[in-house]
Design an enzyme around this catalytic site. Structure first.
Site, PDB file in Angstrom:
ATOM      1  N   HIS A 265      -1.400  10.202  -1.385  1.00 17.02           N
ATOM      2  CA  HIS A 265      -2.562   9.735  -0.631  1.00 17.02           C
ATOM      3  C   HIS A 265      -3.428  10.872  -0.110  1.00 17.02           C
ATOM      4  O   HIS A 265      -4.627  10.904  -0.326  1.00 17.02           O
ATOM      5  CB  HIS A 265      -2.130   8.852   0.549  1.00 17.02           C
ATOM      6  CG  HIS A 265      -3.286   8.382   1.362  1.00 17.02           C
ATOM      7  ND1 HIS A 265      -3.735   9.071   2.469  1.00 17.02           N
ATOM      8  CD2 HIS A 265      -4.106   7.321   1.213  1.00 17.02           C
ATOM      9  CE1 HIS A 265      -4.780   8.442   2.965  1.00 17.02           C
ATOM     10  NE2 HIS A 265      -5.032   7.376   2.231  1.00 17.02           N
TER      11      HIS A 265
ATOM     12  N   HIS B 280       0.844  -1.196   0.000  1.00 15.69           N
ATOM     13  CA  HIS B 280       0.000   0.000   0.000  1.00 15.69           C
ATOM     14  C   HIS B 280       0.880   1.248   0.000  1.00 15.69           C
ATOM     15  O   HIS B 280       1.665   1.456   0.920  1.00 15.69           O
ATOM     16  CB  HIS B 280      -0.921  -0.024   1.213  1.00 15.69           C
ATOM     17  CG  HIS B 280      -1.891   1.100   1.252  1.00 15.69           C
ATOM     18  ND1 HIS B 280      -2.744   1.370   0.212  1.00 15.69           N
ATOM     19  CD2 HIS B 280      -2.157   2.018   2.200  1.00 15.69           C
ATOM     20  CE1 HIS B 280      -3.488   2.416   0.523  1.00 15.69           C
ATOM     21  NE2 HIS B 280      -3.142   2.827   1.734  1.00 15.69           N
TER      22      HIS B 280
END
Length: 199
Positions: A73, A31
């Site tokens: 992000h 991730h």
């Protein structure tokens, strides 16, 4: 409403994952890249994820003020860049308030505790696709929907255009949100671009 952006699409950039077919059936997903070894969403983190033999790499995409898909992000630049220092009068330092050129002037690595990453840059989606094109990993893209995460409308069309230009294959869409534009409106007739769930 129609679908604005996918929340998680899997793009087959290489061969199917070999590791997940082992005895455990466990799939290794990095991730934001290998964040235990390098700053998230940087070339170093992506390259380490490939070196670690990850099956998938997960990234997040926002649009810049000038409409370029970038890999980061948070909608707020402060946690992972030096935006607050470089542009002190630009509060609240959201991705969508900056052009690509401005984002490229930021340091996206010096915040990372392990050091050695000063000078890392915010990546474009195109740069990530280039970096991972020859690798066997599958790329998981989360396009950040403007209504939920702030930002510039048009992320669905921008991400779709990049993927089509690269001839990426969308193999799955697991979650989508209803919004003002359709990520898959550019499909060719009869072509199944993705499988929608949870609409």
């Amino acid at each position: 409403g129609t679908v604005a952006a996918l929340a998680a699409s899997l793009l087959l950039l290489g061969s199917p994952p070999a590791h997940a077919d082992g005895p455990t059936g466990v799939m290794l997903v990095a991730h934001r890249g290998a964040v235990d070894h390098a700053p998230e969403s940087t070339l170093a983190a992506l390259d380490q994820a490939v070196a670690d033999r990850s099956d998938r790499v997960s990234i997040d995409v926002h649009l810049t003020r000038d409409g370029v898909p970038v890999v980061i992000h948070d909608g707020d630049l402060r946690r992972t860049t030096n935006a607050e220092q470089v542009f002190p009068g630009r509060s609240p330092w959201t991705v969508s308030d900056f052009t690509l050129a401005e984002l490229k002037s930021l340091d996206a690595g010096s915040w990372y505790g392990a050091g050695g990453y000063t000078g890392s840059r915010v990546l474009t989606l195109d740069e990530v696709l280039t970096e991972l094109a020859a690798s066997p990993v599958t790329l998981m893209v989360e396009a950040k929907t403007p209504s939920l995460h702030g930002g510039v409308p048009g992320i669905g069309a921008a991400v779709t255009a990049q993927l089509e230009e690269r001839r990426c294959t969308v193999t799955d869409v697991s979650r989508c949100t209803r919004e003002s534009e359709d990520l898959y409106s550019h499909r060719r007739d009869g072509e199944q671009a993705g499988r929608f769930a949870g609409l």
